[in-house]
Design a protein around this motif. Structure first.
Motif, PDB file in Angstrom:
ATOM      1  N   ARG A 224       0.834  -1.215   0.000  1.00 60.76           N
ATOM      2  CA  ARG A 224       0.000   0.000   0.000  1.00 60.76           C
ATOM      3  C   ARG A 224       0.862   1.255   0.000  1.00 60.76           C
ATOM      4  N   ALA A 225       1.950   1.228   0.742  1.00 60.00           N
ATOM      5  CA  ALA A 225       2.829   2.395   0.805  1.00 60.00           C
ATOM      6  C   ALA A 225       3.467   2.674  -0.542  1.00 60.00           C
ATOM      7  N   HIS A 226       3.886   1.635  -1.240  1.00 63.58           N
ATOM      8  CA  HIS A 226       4.483   1.828  -2.561  1.00 63.58           C
ATOM      9  C   HIS A 226       3.456   2.355  -3.561  1.00 63.58           C
ATOM     10  N   LEU A 227       2.292   1.757  -3.574  1.00 67.90           N
ATOM     11  CA  LEU A 227       1.308   2.103  -4.598  1.00 67.90           C
ATOM     12  C   LEU A 227       0.641   3.452  -4.353  1.00 67.90           C
ATOM     13  N   SER A 228       0.661   3.932  -3.129  1.00 70.37           N
ATOM     14  CA  SER A 228       0.006   5.211  -2.824  1.00 70.37           C
ATOM     15  C   SER A 228       0.952   6.402  -2.897  1.00 70.37           C
ATOM     16  N   ARG A 229       2.239   6.148  -3.077  1.00 68.44           N
ATOM     17  CA  ARG A 229       3.189   7.257  -3.068  1.00 68.44           C
ATOM     18  C   ARG A 229       2.988   8.149  -4.293  1.00 68.44           C
ATOM     19  N   LYS A 230       3.347   9.413  -4.130  1.00 65.16           N
ATOM     20  CA  LYS A 230       3.273  10.369  -5.236  1.00 65.16           C
ATOM     21  C   LYS A 230       4.355  10.045  -6.250  1.00 65.16           C
ATOM     22  N   ARG A 231       3.975   9.931  -7.536  1.00 61.96           N
ATOM     23  CA  ARG A 231       4.918   9.595  -8.598  1.00 61.96           C
ATOM     24  C   ARG A 231       5.355  10.854  -9.350  1.00 61.96           C
ATOM     25  N   ARG A 232       6.419  10.709 -10.135  1.00 65.47           N
ATOM     26  CA  ARG A 232       6.931  11.803 -10.956  1.00 65.47           C
ATOM     27  C   ARG A 232       7.564  11.198 -12.207  1.00 65.47           C
ATOM     28  N   PRO A 233       7.781  12.001 -13.259  1.00 62.46           N
ATOM     29  CA  PRO A 233       8.505  11.488 -14.425  1.00 62.46           C
ATOM     30  C   PRO A 233       9.932  11.121 -14.033  1.00 62.46           C
ATOM     31  N   VAL A 234      10.495  10.127 -14.715  1.00 68.20           N
ATOM     32  CA  VAL A 234      11.872   9.734 -14.432  1.00 68.20           C
ATOM     33  C   VAL A 234      12.819  10.892 -14.729  1.00 68.20           C
ATOM     34  N   ILE A 235      12.671  11.485 -15.888  1.00 70.05           N
ATOM     35  CA  ILE A 235      13.529  12.601 -16.289  1.00 70.05           C
ATOM     36  C   ILE A 235      12.756  13.907 -16.157  1.00 70.05           C
ATOM     37  N   GLY A 236      13.359  14.868 -15.491  1.00 71.24           N
ATOM     38  CA  GLY A 236      12.708  16.157 -15.327  1.00 71.24           C
ATOM     39  C   GLY A 236      12.981  17.093 -16.486  1.00 71.24           C
ATOM     40  N   ALA A 237      12.671  18.364 -16.285  1.00 71.07           N
ATOM     41  CA  ALA A 237      12.759  19.347 -17.368  1.00 71.07           C
ATOM     42  C   ALA A 237      14.174  19.547 -17.874  1.00 71.07           C
ATOM     43  N   ASP A 238      15.181  19.375 -17.021  1.00 69.27           N
ATOM     44  CA  ASP A 238      16.560  19.613 -17.454  1.00 69.27           C
ATOM     45  C   ASP A 238      17.221  18.374 -18.050  1.00 69.27           C
ATOM     46  N   GLY A 239      16.501  17.250 -18.081  1.00 68.65           N
ATOM     47  CA  GLY A 239      17.032  16.039 -18.692  1.00 68.65           C
ATOM     48  C   GLY A 239      18.065  15.309 -17.859  1.00 68.65           C
ATOM     49  N   ARG A 240      18.218  15.689 -16.592  1.00 66.45           N
ATOM     50  CA  ARG A 240      19.238  15.115 -15.714  1.00 66.45           C
ATOM     51  C   ARG A 240      18.605  14.257 -14.613  1.00 66.45           C
ATOM     52  N   LEU A 241      19.444  13.429 -13.986  1.00 65.73           N
ATOM     53  CA  LEU A 241      18.964  12.523 -12.953  1.00 65.73           C
ATOM     54  C   LEU A 241      20.051  12.339 -11.890  1.00 65.73           C
TER      55      LEU A 241
ATOM     56  N   LEU B  27      11.849   2.621   3.321  1.00 66.50           N
ATOM     57  CA  LEU B  27      11.682   4.024   2.941  1.00 66.50           C
ATOM     58  C   LEU B  27      10.227   4.346   2.608  1.00 66.50           C
ATOM     59  N   ALA B  28       9.549   3.404   1.938  1.00 63.92           N
ATOM     60  CA  ALA B  28       8.134   3.623   1.607  1.00 63.92           C
ATOM     61  C   ALA B  28       7.291   3.703   2.868  1.00 63.92           C
ATOM     62  N   LEU B  29       7.529   2.798   3.820  1.00 61.32           N
ATOM     63  CA  LEU B  29       6.749   2.803   5.061  1.00 61.32           C
ATOM     64  C   LEU B  29       7.012   4.060   5.886  1.00 61.32           C
ATOM     65  N   LEU B  30       8.207   4.646   5.724  1.00 62.37           N
ATOM     66  CA  LEU B  30       8.540   5.883   6.436  1.00 62.37           C
ATOM     67  C   LEU B  30       8.073   7.130   5.691  1.00 62.37           C
ATOM     68  N   GLY B  31       7.490   6.939   4.504  1.00 64.52           N
ATOM     69  CA  GLY B  31       6.994   8.078   3.731  1.00 64.52           C
ATOM     70  C   GLY B  31       8.068   8.905   3.068  1.00 64.52           C
ATOM     71  N   LEU B  32       9.244   8.292   2.818  1.00 68.92           N
ATOM     72  CA  LEU B  32      10.381   9.042   2.295  1.00 68.92           C
ATOM     73  C   LEU B  32      10.523   8.958   0.776  1.00 68.92           C
ATOM     74  N   LEU B  33       9.613   8.272   0.102  1.00 68.01           N
ATOM     75  CA  LEU B  33       9.726   8.116  -1.348  1.00 68.01           C
ATOM     76  C   LEU B  33       8.758   9.011  -2.122  1.00 68.01           C
ATOM     77  N   GLU B  34       8.101   9.913  -1.442  1.00 68.81           N
ATOM     78  CA  GLU B  34       7.111  10.764  -2.106  1.00 68.81           C
ATOM     79  C   GLU B  34       7.773  11.665  -3.137  1.00 68.81           C
ATOM     80  N   GLY B  35       7.290  11.594  -4.368  1.00 68.88           N
ATOM     81  CA  GLY B  35       7.797  12.438  -5.435  1.00 68.88           C
ATOM     82  C   GLY B  35       9.197  12.095  -5.883  1.00 68.88           C
ATOM     83  N   LYS B  36       9.672  10.880  -5.558  1.00 70.45           N
ATOM     84  CA  LYS B  36      11.025  10.471  -5.922  1.00 70.45           C
ATOM     85  C   LYS B  36      10.999   9.331  -6.946  1.00 70.45           C
ATOM     86  N   VAL B  37      12.090   9.211  -7.695  1.00 68.85           N
ATOM     87  CA  VAL B  37      12.271   8.104  -8.628  1.00 68.85           C
ATOM     88  C   VAL B  37      12.772   6.899  -7.836  1.00 68.85           C
TER      89      VAL B  37
END
Length: 303
Positions: free
Chosen positions: A25-42, A96-106
């Motif tokens: 549940r923690a993994h599937l409910s986390r906020k997602r984002r594109p892998v590559i952002g506007a600057d094309g870097r990671l 990390l997911a259970l601690l809520g630390l993956l929000e908005g992260k790849v």
């Protein structure tokens, strides 16, 4: 250092014991984002070392064995707005997911390697952690596979065959896979990675050809003397790996900065060098690396 309080750690352990479904549940409910952002870097922080028995940092053979401390260091890293995500095996990512630390992260799920350091079966690098189907199911954004090629060890062909299969499976699942190849050999009984430019060029060309398609393949390679020649060998998007910290941290950062200017290089994936810096200041080390990957004013050359 961001503290994970005793009560929070106790809650994590209790949830793991009494509600295993909370992990999914923690993994599937986390906020997602594109892998590559506007600057094309990671910029990815790596923490997949413990699962392959690589716990040593500097002179401390068990530096990464304290899970609470590792999670606290990862919390510092992931709180930085220019850190895009984290690479780890399922146990790390689940914490990390259970601690809520993956929000908005790849989230980069490590498939790990079976050949543990110092073992008699060290070059038997069959994959022992997450697979493509499970990574997709948990909502991972990418996977990662290590490929060590020892031309004198027959076990290498099994590694290459297994890697070809996982590359194909990840592409079928529409899941990018980061391939980390090395040319390796035994020296006085120890497996050593060849970090010459010639060897890295060879490893890149071998890895790029694995699988039924390279459509979802990325590379993760060390910084060597002639990065222009290395990057001329491939069109795959490429991340630089940090490797072990050298005696001069500033020289390490300067090498990364030069390599990040080479066309085709998309960013950094670094672990112990930043999570356990020589000066002890995790936040400062992370910030310095993050500014190399995501500078305020990007260079104009094609990335």
């Amino acid at each position: 250092m961001t503290r994970i309080e005793s009560a929070e750690l106790a809650r994590l352990r209790t949830v793991r014991a009494t509600d295993p479904g909370a992990v999914e549940r923690a993994h599937l409910s986390r906020k997602r984002r594109p892998v590559i952002g506007a600057d094309g870097r990671l910029f990815i922080v790596a923490a997949d070392h413990p699962a392959r028995g690589a716990l040593q940092v500097g002179a401390d053979p068990f530096a990464m064995a304290n899970r609470r401390e590792l999670l606290e260091r990862l919390a510092v890293a992931l709180s930085h707005p220019r850190v895009d995500g984290v690479l780890g095996t399922a146990d790390i990512l689940d914490d990390l997911a259970l601690l809520g630390l993956l929000e908005g992260k790849v989230v980069v799920a490590s498939m790990n390697r079976g050949g543990l350091r110092g073992s008699t079966f060290e070059m038997d690098d069959r994959y022992t952690a997450i697979d493509a189907h499970s990574a997709k199911q948990m909502g991972a954004d990418m996977t990662k596979a290590l490929i060590r090629v020892d031309l004198d060890d027959p076990a290498t062909v099994s590694t290459l065959e297994a890697t070809g299969h996982v590359v194909t499976e990840c592409a079928a699942a529409d899941l990018p896979i980061v391939l980390e190849p090395f040319i390796s050999r035994r020296v006085d009984g120890r497996v050593v990675n060849d970090l010459s430019t010639d060897a890295v060029v060879h490893s890149v060309t071998i890895a790029a050809g694995l699988g039924a398609t390279s459509s979802h393949s990325w590379l993760k390679i060390p910084v060597v003397d002639d990065m222009e020649r290395v990057m001329a060998a491939t069109t795959l998007p490429t991340l630089l790996l940090g490797g072990d910290a050298g005696p001069d941290p500033e020289e390490t950062f300067e090498r990364w900065e030069r390599a990040l200017r080479v066309p085709g290089v998309r960013g950094l994936t670094v672990g112990r060098t930043l999570l356990y810096p020589s000066g002890g200041d995790v936040a400062a080390a992370i910030d310095q690396a993050a500014r190399l990957v995501h500078p305020d004013e990007l260079p104009k050359e094609d990335r």
